[in-house]
Enzyme design. Structure first.
Site, PDB file in Angstrom:
ATOM      1  N   ASP A  10     -15.597  -3.741  -1.588  1.00 21.80           N
ATOM      2  CA  ASP A  10     -15.131  -3.448  -0.235  1.00 21.80           C
ATOM      3  C   ASP A  10     -16.353  -3.259   0.649  1.00 21.80           C
ATOM      4  OD1 ASP A  10     -12.510  -3.357  -1.310  1.00 21.80           O
ATOM      5  OD2 ASP A  10     -12.814  -1.266  -1.879  1.00 21.80           O
ATOM      6  N   ASP A  58       0.849  -1.189   0.000  1.00 26.26           N
ATOM      7  CA  ASP A  58       0.000   0.000   0.000  1.00 26.26           C
ATOM      8  C   ASP A  58       0.884   1.237   0.000  1.00 26.26           C
ATOM      9  OD1 ASP A  58      -2.074  -1.739   0.121  1.00 26.26           O
ATOM     10  OD2 ASP A  58      -2.666  -1.277   2.185  1.00 26.26           O
TER      11      ASP A  58
END
Length: 246
Positions: free
Chosen positions: A129, A8
């Site tokens: 998500d 990330d």
């Protein structure tokens, strides 16, 4: 099933967030390329990269770091975060990104997502998500009233390569993946699923491996690898049903 290490990106660094909160970051490396190479050397077959700044700002931000990772690796990269128009996809595919991950577009710009699937067949992953079963968008900062399964079903016939399913409450928390929700999603759709969020160790890997018959083809893990509670090499061996060499 493949084990996919996560990188990330925030301000060019390799970080992990807690439940997607930008203010709750842990920096694991100032050099994401080195991290990507380290995971590749341990046997990773694919790397999951997210432009966190891009996800929040709605446009690519860590483009340079992404390019450097792709250039350095001999294994494919799947990339998400801030990809909102066709030019972004074209640029990343041209630079060697294997798959682009679209999430917000599925809710806010369905025409773009469908056009992307037509133009880049089998190169588009759909990010679903979920927060308490509801889909979240805009870098997880905005919750919708749409169920995760419902969102996935809308696009299962559009040519997406797979769905990346993340339980936001478990992401970066090392509390175990939401196996039940992942299984329910996989059973409810006809496209492959990649599980993400909450993996804390080998027990979680084994639990997710049990979902392979339902169409779960991979799992993404980050914090467990960075903090040493999961050994990537061993996880890969287990996922391939290989015996450890004594």
């Amino acid at each position: 099933m493949i084990i996919i290490p996560a990188i990330d990106l925030k301000a060019g660094r390799c970080v992990r967030l807690r439940q997607g909160r930008m203010a709750e970051e842990t920096v694991y490396s100032e050099n994401p390329v080195d991290m990507a190479l380290a995971w590749a050397e341990k046997g990773a077959e694919r790397i999951h990269v997210v432009d966190l700044d891009g996800a929040v700002q709605g446009k690519p931000v860590n483009h340079r770091a992404v390019g450097e990772i792709v250039e350095a690796l001999s294994i494919p990269v799947q990339l998400g975060g801030g990809i909102r128009d066709m030019s972004h996809i074209e640029a990343y595919i041209r630079e060697g990104v294997g798959w682009v991950i679209l999430g917000t577009a599925a809710f806010k710009d369905p025409k773009f997502l469908r056009a992307a699937c037509r133009e880049f067949s089998d190169r588009v992953l759909l990010a679903v998500d979920a927060h308490r079963g509801r889909a979240a968008v805009e870098g997880w900062t905005e919750e919708t009233n749409l169920g995760a399964v419902e969102l996935a079903r809308r696009y299962e016939d559009e040519g997406i390569a797979a769905i990346v399913y993340t339980d936001i409450e478990r992401d970066g928390m090392s509390v175990g993946p939401n196996v039940a929700a992942t299984e329910n999603l996989a059973k409810s759709i006809r496209v492959p699923v990649i599980a993400s969020g909450g993996i804390s160790g080998m027990d979680d890997v084994v639990k997710l491996l049990e979902l392979e018959p339902y169409g779960v083809v991979g799992m993404i893990t980050g914090r467990a690898l960075y903090e040493g509670t999961l050994d990537l090499g061993e996880a890969i061996r287990v996922s391939r049903r290989e015996k450890k060499v004594q």
